[in-house]
Every structure is written in C-alpha cells, then in structure tokens.
Design an enzyme around this catalytic site. Structure first.
Site, PDB file in Angstrom:
ATOM      1  CG  MET B   1      -1.859   1.136   1.288  1.00  0.00           C
ATOM      2  SD  MET B   1      -3.263   0.805   2.348  1.00  0.00           S
ATOM      3  CE  MET B   1      -2.654   1.337   3.916  1.00  0.00           C
ATOM      4  CB  CYS B   2       0.624   4.512  -1.686  1.00  0.00           C
ATOM      5  SG  CYS B   2       0.733   3.858  -3.344  1.00  0.00           S
ATOM      6  CD  GLU B   3       2.946   3.991   5.154  1.00  0.00           C
ATOM      7  OE1 GLU B   3       2.688   4.943   5.914  1.00  0.00           O
ATOM      8  OE2 GLU B   3       3.180   2.845   5.557  1.00  0.00           O
TER       9      GLU B   3
END
Lengths: 269, 269
Positions: B1-3
């Site tokens: 997942m991106c942050e």
C-alpha cells in the site's frame, strides 16, 4: 528584466552548466533577485523547483547545481518583479494541463494586465500579467485547436497569438508541452545548437568552463535558448523581433515571423 | 500500500519531523520504493518536489529533511506502484488549477481504472487509476459547484463523490485547495492535533525525538494525518471507514460519514 533559459535536446541532458550561469544573474551578476523556477520534463512527467528567494542565495538553486537532472526539455526563469508581489504564486514557470499534457511557460516583458483578454478556460492563480497571458494563450489553443492538429496548424495559431500578445507589450515567451519547445522573441532572445564535434564553452557569469566533448556522444543535439548568451566563446543566434521558432529533440523544426513591434524602451522589465 | 501524509496548521510550520519518519518507509522500514512527492502551500503558491526514486534513497528527499519549508498545508505520498509504471507522471501528489486555486491530491488504494467515470474537465497525464479519479473528482466539483459555495455545500458534494469512489475500490484521499484539507478514509487513516501544552514525540520509524514545546508558541495548532501513526508515544485518532473530515488552520471544521464499504483484503495496495 527577467531572464529566460530553456533547453531542447535529443537525449536526456543535464543543464547544470547553463543553469549555474543563469542563477548568478539572480542577485549576483544581475539584479533578478525576486525568485526563480525551473521545470524539467522527464518522459511525460514534470519536475518543478521554485523559490521566492534570489537564485544566487537559494538553497534549492544550489542543490540543483550539484544534482544533475537529465531532461530533454527544460524551461527556467529568474524574476525581477514588476507586477505582483514576490511570492511563489507569482513565480514562473507556470503550469497547466491541456489535452493530457503538462504545459509549462515562462515569460519576460510587461503589459497592462487589463489589456489581456479574459481567459476562458484557465484562471490565473497569482497576480502577474505573465500568468494571465499564459492562461489566455492556452485557452485560445484549447478553443481553436485540438490534440491531433498538425505542427503547422499549431505553430501558425501560436504565432498569431504571440503576435497579438506582442502588440500589448514586450512579450518574450517560452512554452512547451514536453515535446515541442515554442520560443517567441519580442525583443531579446538568443539560441545556440551544440552538436558534434563538441568543444569547450566558457560561462560569461562565472569562472566555469565545460568541455562538452567529454560529456556527450557524437549523436547528441542540444539547443539552449537564453535572454542573452550565457557563454562568451561561442556563436549564439540572435532571434528577430516577432520571430517564433519551434524546437524538437534539439533541432529547429519550424519558424515563422510576425510584424515586429518597436517597444518603447521603458525601465528594465 | 502507498502511504499518505498531510498537515494542516494555523501558522507556517515545518513538517521535517513527520516527513523524516515517512520517507524511511519508502524503501527502508517499508516497501514503498516507487517514488515520492510532497507539496507545500505557501500563501496561494505551491512548491512541489517529486522523485521516482525510493524516498529513503532520494537526494531530493534527503535535501528536504535538511531544509525546513514552513507551510500551513502539506500533502505528501510515497508510492508502491500497482498501476502505471514507475515514473514522474505517475507520482503523487497530482495538481490541477480550479477556480484560480492550485488543488493538490494524493490517493492510496486501487480500483479498476475502466470503472472510473470519464472526467469531463481534466485529462489524466499518466496512467494511474489515482490520477483519473482525481480528474473525475475535480471535474464533478467544477460541474456541480462554484467558487462561492458554502463549506457545507462543498463538503457534502465531496462526501458524495468520495463515497462513490469508495464503491469502486479502496480509496483513501487527501485533497486541498491550500485553505481546506479534505481527508477521506476508505480503510486506513489516522490523525493527531497537537496544541499547547506541547510535549515530546518519538518517531516509530527512526530514532528521532522532537520536543514540540521548544519549536512552537502556545497558540499553534498543528494537525498531522498519516496512513498509520508516525509516533509511538502519542494518541492518534483512527478514522472510520467512509468518514470525510475537513481541516482548516489545524482545526477539524467539518465531518461526515458515508456508508462504509467492506473491501476485500487483497494484496497490499
């Protein structure tokens, strides 16, 4: 007067040498101490760096001289404010998306902002005549052209629009969609194309030389455009007032002329 | 997942402490090594820094940890690519001008790109579902609202649009016009508001502490939003799935809820 710098190349090339000369004009060898900006196209993306500090003092500008970003199209600007406060929103280059491409633009000159037609498709964020002109120029392109127009159609329209701008006041323009670099000369722009055999160049504004033959291959073609020549040992082409010249991959691919306008020599723009 | 990382504050504040924690997740303490970006609002202007390199290795990210830029609104993102190649054009935050303001946006999540309605007013430059969603969201705002709409009107519309996005797939959203910061939680976002009396905070991802009382005044209000808490000795508020919360000058000024969606736990997004 603000100072403009641009590059068009057929291979990703770093502009550190030219940029090092330009930024010294931002508060050191020149008076353009009201901010600077530079946009690097990399594929379809754009990397933008801006500061409202004088480029000669900006830590961001200093960082860029030590961090070579390789790009095929670059547009840069150092500012001496005449309209609009010294702030990021008034710092060139300006950027808008049109037809799924990021268009960037830098301008030097001055005109009464109320004489610029109201842009229909884009709205200025800051207070400068330059940004309003950009919004109007791009609005006209959006309204009167389309993504599949030929180069000649787009350039003819651009020449007509730049010529109208030139009637309003001094208007030297750099504009790019990341592929083509459009350069309009109102009263002062020069360009040089470097290709094999490459030689040594010496900056006017700093005691820096570069031997391009050591950092290029024989197929490289790199054009640099600047308000005034950045090197003092090479031949730069001085553009004619009213001239639009378009570069792609370092080569001059289109040129056209509009009626030159004799602008009154007001204070530095 | 991106942050995701964002900040809203009532005084220009530097985000170096939080950003230092975030960028270690970009290739060091986390797997998000496909680029990063950060936008700082300063008055109406925006300064944007992007790299397609892992933030833990990026010289631009390192520069930013040593060069505190003070801002009232910041949006940042580190990327783990799932749709679209690793390149600048696919690197968040994305930016468009609407109503004379620079809107910035970062997103994490994933949805079938063909399920996102075609945006009418803005065109994606890159290939990501995230940017297409942004173009559609902003197109909807342009078509169904206006610059003088009340906060409640804009937020209600935004909640409805974010909720529709959430039906298409996981969609955590940060969006700002430089004044308001809109935060929509699809499945994972936390926030914290720091105000007087300020204490000490300790990063989860690095051996860094900061004593906020030494760098603030008693009137400062600073909210930080992140995918997961960045500090391990403070209480962060976990947002509810389907919640839209809007911040201005560091304060939570609007909140609303849409029907939460139970997203299938696919691989990391």
């Amino acid at each position: 007067m603000c100072e403009l710098l641009a590059m068009s190349a057929n291979v990703p090339t770093d502009i550190v040498f030219s940029f090092s000369g330009l930024i010294r004009r931002g508060g050191q060898t020149g008076p353009h101490s009201d901010g600077f900006g530079i946009c690097f196209y990399e594929h379809n993306g754009v990397r933008e760096f801006k500061d409202y500090l004088a480029s000669a003092e900006s830590k961001i500008a200093q960082f860029l001289t030590t961090y070579p970003i390789k790009s095929k199209v670059v547009i840069s600007h150092i500012r001496q404010a005449n309209v609009g406060q010294v702030s990021l929103q008034n710092t060139h280059p300006f950027q808008r998306e049109l037809w799924g491409k990021p268009w960037t633009y830098a301008h030097n000159g001055q005109m009464p902002i109320e004489h610029i037609p109201q842009p229909s498709e884009f709205t200025p964020i800051g207070q400068t005549d330059s940004e309003k002109l950009f919004c109007w120029l791009l609005s006209t392109l959006k309204a009167k052209s389309h993504p599949d127009a030929t180069l000649d159609e787009v350039c003819s329209l651009m020449l007509s629009v730049c010529s109208q701008a030139n009637q309003l006041g001094v208007s030297n323009i750099l504009l790019s969609d990341g592929n083509y670099l459009f350069v309009f000369c109102s009263n002062r722009l020069s360009w040089i194309t470097r290709r094999s055999p490459f030689g040594e160049a010496k900056l006017c504004d700093d005691d820096i030389k570069v031997d391009f033959s050591s950092v290029t291959t024989e197929n490289d073609v790199v054009t640099v455009i600047a308000t005034t020549p950045l090197t003092n040992n090479e031949h730069w082409h001085e553009m004619k007032p009213g001239e639009l010249r378009v570069f792609k991959e370092g080569e001059s691919v289109w040129q056209g002329y509009s009626e030159p306008v004799i602008h009154k020599k007001t204070a530095d723009l």
